[in-house]
Design an enzyme around this catalytic site. Structure first.
Site, short mmCIF file in Angstrom:
data_model
loop_
_atom_site.label_atom_id
_atom_site.label_comp_id
_atom_site.label_asym_id
_atom_site.label_seq_id
_atom_site.Cartn_x
_atom_site.Cartn_y
_atom_site.Cartn_z
N LYS A 1 0.66 -0.42 0.15
CA LYS A 1 0.18 0.04 -0.02
C LYS A 1 0.88 1.28 -0.07
CE LYS A 1 -4.94 -1.90 1.43
NZ LYS A 1 -5.22 -2.35 3.20
N ARG B 1 -3.54 -9.71 5.27
CA ARG B 1 -3.43 -10.06 3.66
C ARG B 1 -2.56 -9.30 3.40
NH1 ARG B 1 -5.81 -6.48 -0.13
NH2 ARG B 1 -7.70 -7.85 -1.18
#
Ligand code: HH2
Length: 431
Positions: free
Chosen positions: A354, A389
């Site tokens: 991210k 995740r």
């Protein structure tokens, strides 16, 4: 070596870096203390600060008084003293042993303090609980808890921020799924809509056209449970029919239709925090109190889910790193992600590749954020997160193995359990 008269370390003074009640008990035991004394002292070994919101004016002074009476303390708004505040945030400061004295006393008090005592006890027990638990899915279950599990990401989209377009072809998607499982994924998360900041939503039909064939090809072939990453109830329903076990809803089950699909099918649900939608979420990053807001959102969303018939054992929560958060806000949530354990559900976190990792490390290319993603996985695992995740399954599994070894040391029970049974929640011993 002889101790010199000028030695600065005659008594080897060191500060014990302990966390769990089990660790505290083991250290106390190492002084050759009486086993019963170990039990009594272990509950004094650490303060558990409990933050509360909206404590009524009448309850706050009583609460502080009762805490002071057991040797703890409580912080609340100055406006409580002169009655200019009608309610307050409050932080309780007490050890496990002090809570054991406090809570029965609060249960005999008016102004909502009995209810408050129940909530504080539930939060404390949930926070220290580390026993493995099984999350029930629609077809298969997954056991979480003895080590952080890994959820591998498979994006069947043209535009996902780090792997868009790579697995649009069914054969490529299936091969990728098999590779992720071979790499050690405990669960697979399949998505057909990018939720990156500013992404335009796709219709349920278009989304199903992407993920449906892949799910069809994988059903029954994959050795691990499958999660469907979708905001659309219709896609969730069809995916569960096609073999998916868990619904990963980045909108946190705010749609009644989605809650109904999950309840009816007996699927598990991963409830994530996000303000607005992926298209709008980055436009307003001002939070009055970020962690409280995320906590409240997840508490309300899971309460609503349970009221609508979703089983407690089927729910997980996720702070939604990068979803309507600045890089610093994502890091703050990661740093304090362990607080979410007090909600009582396994906590999941997705940091992989991210942009906040790029912001922190200077890695502009999402594919260049592996090390940062691994560091984030370790930070999360250290804080008791049950599910990580990630797109990078193999290295994540490997770093989490190291963490598992460390955790085993942390959780190792003291050699004697005498006196501890009344202090510690059910084993393995908690944080
Ligand atoms: N992050 C993404 C998507 N889904 N679900 C949960 N529960 N938690 C997350 O942090 C999370 C999520 C974004 O990552 P990715 O799927 O790789 O990107 P895109 O949304 O662009 O497909």
């Amino acid at each position: 070596m002889p101790v010199t008269p000028t030695s600065h370390h005659r008594f080897s003074a060191r500060i014990l870096d302990w966390g769990s009640l089990a660790e505290i008990a083991r250290e106390l035991e190492a002084t050759d203390s009486d086993p019963e004394g170990v039990g009594i002292m272990a509950r004094k070994g650490r303060v558990y600060p409990v933050r509360l919101d909206g404590v009524p004016l009448k309850a706050a002074p009583l609460l502080k008084q009762e805490l002071l009476a057991v040797g703890g303390d409580a912080a609340h708004a100055r406006g409580i003293a002169d009655h200019s505040a009608s309610s307050t945030r409050e932080i309780l400061l007490a050890t496990w042993g002090q809570y054991q004295h406090l809570l029965p006393k609060l249960r005999r008090q008016p102004f909502g303090l009995a209810e408050l005592a129940d909530e504080v006890e539930r939060a404390l027990r949930a926070y220290v609980r580390r026993a493995p638990r099984t999350v029930r899915g629609a077809h298969r279950s997954v056991t979480l808890g003895e080590r952080p599990r890994v959820m591998g990401v498979l994006n069947v989209t043209p535009d996902s921020f780090s792997d868009g377009g790579r697995y649009l072809d069914r054969a490529a998607a299936v091969a990728r799924a098999e590779k992720l499982v071979a790499d050690g994924a405990d669960l697979l998360d399949i998505g057909g809509e990018s939720t990156r900041p500013g992404a335009e939503g796709v219709s349920p039909e278009a989304e199903w056209a992407r993920v449906g064939p892949v799910l069809g090809a994988l059903a029954g072939r994959l050795g691990v449970p499958i999660s469907i990453d979708t905001r659309h109830p219709e896609v969730a329903r069809r995916a569960i029919e096609a073999g998916a076990d868990l619904v990963n809803d980045v909108e946190g089950l705010r749609s009644e239709a989605m809650r109904s699909v999950v309840a009816r099918t007996g699927a598990a649900a991963l409830v994530m925090h996000m303000r607005g939608t992926p298209t709008t979420m980055q436009s307003e990053l001002g939070y009055e109190d970020l962690r409280s807001e995320v906590y409240r959102f997840l508490a309300d969303a899971t309460d609503l889910a349970r009221a609508d018939g979703i089983a407690e054992e089927s729910l997980l929560v996720d702070p939604g790193l990068g979803f309507g958060k600045s890089p610093e806000q994502s890091l703050e949530l990661l740093l304090h992600v362990g607080e979410l354990r007090a909600l009582g559900y396994p906590v999941a976190v997705g940091a992989s590749r991210k942009s906040f990792l790029g912001w922190a490390t200077g890695a502009d290319d999402p594919l260049d954020r592996l090390e940062a993603g691994l560091a984030a996985a370790v930070l999360a695992g250290e804080r008791g997160v049950a599910l990580v995740r990630t797109h990078d399954v193999r290295p994540t599994v490997r770093v989490l193995r190291l963490l598992e070894r460390v955790e085993r040391i942390r959780r190792k029970a003291p050699s004697t359990d005498e006196g501890l049974a009344s202090v510690l929640p059910e084993g393995p011993y908690g944080r």
